[in-house]
Write a protein that holds these residues in place. Sequence first.
Motif, mmCIF file in Angstrom:
data_model
loop_
_atom_site.group_PDB
_atom_site.id
_atom_site.type_symbol
_atom_site.label_atom_id
_atom_site.label_comp_id
_atom_site.label_asym_id
_atom_site.label_seq_id
_atom_site.Cartn_x
_atom_site.Cartn_y
_atom_site.Cartn_z
ATOM 1 N N TYR A 55 -3.031 -18.684 11.683
ATOM 2 C CA TYR A 55 -2.400 -17.501 11.196
ATOM 3 C C TYR A 55 -2.744 -16.109 11.710
ATOM 4 O O TYR A 55 -2.027 -15.379 12.063
ATOM 5 C CB TYR A 55 -1.982 -17.585 9.717
ATOM 6 N N ARG A 56 -4.175 -16.109 11.607
ATOM 7 C CA ARG A 56 -4.557 -14.676 12.079
ATOM 8 C C ARG A 56 -4.469 -14.537 13.845
ATOM 9 O O ARG A 56 -3.972 -13.481 14.077
ATOM 10 C CB ARG A 56 -6.171 -14.884 11.813
ATOM 11 N N ARG A 57 -4.459 -15.693 14.457
ATOM 12 C CA ARG A 57 -4.215 -15.631 15.917
ATOM 13 C C ARG A 57 -2.635 -15.137 15.971
ATOM 14 O O ARG A 57 -2.512 -14.117 16.971
ATOM 15 C CB ARG A 57 -4.852 -16.651 16.632
ATOM 16 N N SER A 62 0.971 -11.148 17.650
ATOM 17 C CA SER A 62 2.210 -10.328 17.554
ATOM 18 C C SER A 62 2.145 -8.931 17.577
ATOM 19 O O SER A 62 2.743 -8.075 18.058
ATOM 20 C CB SER A 62 2.790 -10.888 15.951
ATOM 21 N N ALA A 63 0.690 -8.506 16.964
ATOM 22 C CA ALA A 63 0.305 -7.142 16.719
ATOM 23 C C ALA A 63 0.246 -6.499 18.459
ATOM 24 O O ALA A 63 0.469 -5.570 18.742
ATOM 25 C CB ALA A 63 -0.829 -6.900 16.167
ATOM 26 N N PHE A 193 5.341 -10.033 24.403
ATOM 27 C CA PHE A 193 4.809 -10.928 23.428
ATOM 28 C C PHE A 193 4.307 -12.396 24.135
ATOM 29 O O PHE A 193 3.201 -12.720 23.364
ATOM 30 C CB PHE A 193 5.839 -11.542 22.384
ATOM 31 N N GLU A 194 4.628 -12.667 25.031
ATOM 32 C CA GLU A 194 4.229 -13.858 25.826
ATOM 33 C C GLU A 194 2.667 -13.358 26.185
ATOM 34 O O GLU A 194 1.755 -14.350 25.949
ATOM 35 C CB GLU A 194 4.870 -14.307 27.196
ATOM 36 N N GLN A 195 2.440 -12.243 26.989
ATOM 37 C CA GLN A 195 1.240 -11.684 27.320
ATOM 38 C C GLN A 195 0.250 -11.686 26.336
ATOM 39 O O GLN A 195 -0.890 -11.964 26.275
ATOM 40 C CB GLN A 195 1.352 -10.473 28.329
ATOM 41 N N ALA A 196 0.799 -10.977 25.099
ATOM 42 C CA ALA A 196 -0.170 -10.630 24.013
ATOM 43 C C ALA A 196 -0.710 -12.077 23.456
ATOM 44 O O ALA A 196 -1.878 -12.156 23.125
ATOM 45 C CB ALA A 196 0.525 -9.992 23.002
ATOM 46 N N ALA A 197 0.306 -13.112 23.467
ATOM 47 C CA ALA A 197 -0.132 -14.425 23.012
ATOM 48 C C ALA A 197 -1.363 -15.113 23.684
ATOM 49 O O ALA A 197 -1.973 -15.744 23.370
ATOM 50 C CB ALA A 197 1.199 -15.382 22.627
#
Length: 200
Positions: A55-57, A62-63, A193-197
């Motif tokens: 969840y933290r990941r 997301s952030a 979002f993809e890159q951040a994930a």
Amino acid sequence: MHAFGTFHAGWGFGRFNTGGPQLFRTPRTRDATANAHRELDAQLSSFDLTVLSGYRRFLQASAGALLPLEAALVQAGVAKMFPDWRERARSAAIAADLAQLGSAAQSTVSVPPLTRSGMLGTLYVLEGSRLGAKFLLKAVADAGDPRIGEATAYLSHGAGKRLWQSFLAKLQNEEACDEDEAIESARLAFAAFEQAADRA
């Protein structure tokens, strides 16, 4: 439970083009964003919202995209287009959740400046992501760790305020919108979002 099955069905990333105004219901728009949907699907498939680390990941990922996207919107003058922007912005909410979990919200990707049409495309992604927050919240409710349930300001943000519906109403009244620019900005938002994930 892996988050993405819920994330995809709940947040509406795969369903953005089913309920919006004509600009975003054309087959061309659906086709133009289909790859972005699939790529995000694949990237987020490993998130497990029922364990603290997963969840933290998820929140960190997301952030990583949300913060720079919202910053770009602010820089482009989103508050002039949406006077209720303070009610829509979620950077503070996700930062509070991560702080609750002993982490920090950080921008991890770069996004380009936005035009007026670009703002609409970006907001289409961000506002659409609220659609199924209740499903994600249900997944979080199943978590055995109470710390997860205490960090849901981001997922519950705007509940009951009909922010998606009012966004669509704004789109319906927006005549000066370049469809190509809006679509490109929506794709770039998905890619952020993809890159951040990938970097979370």
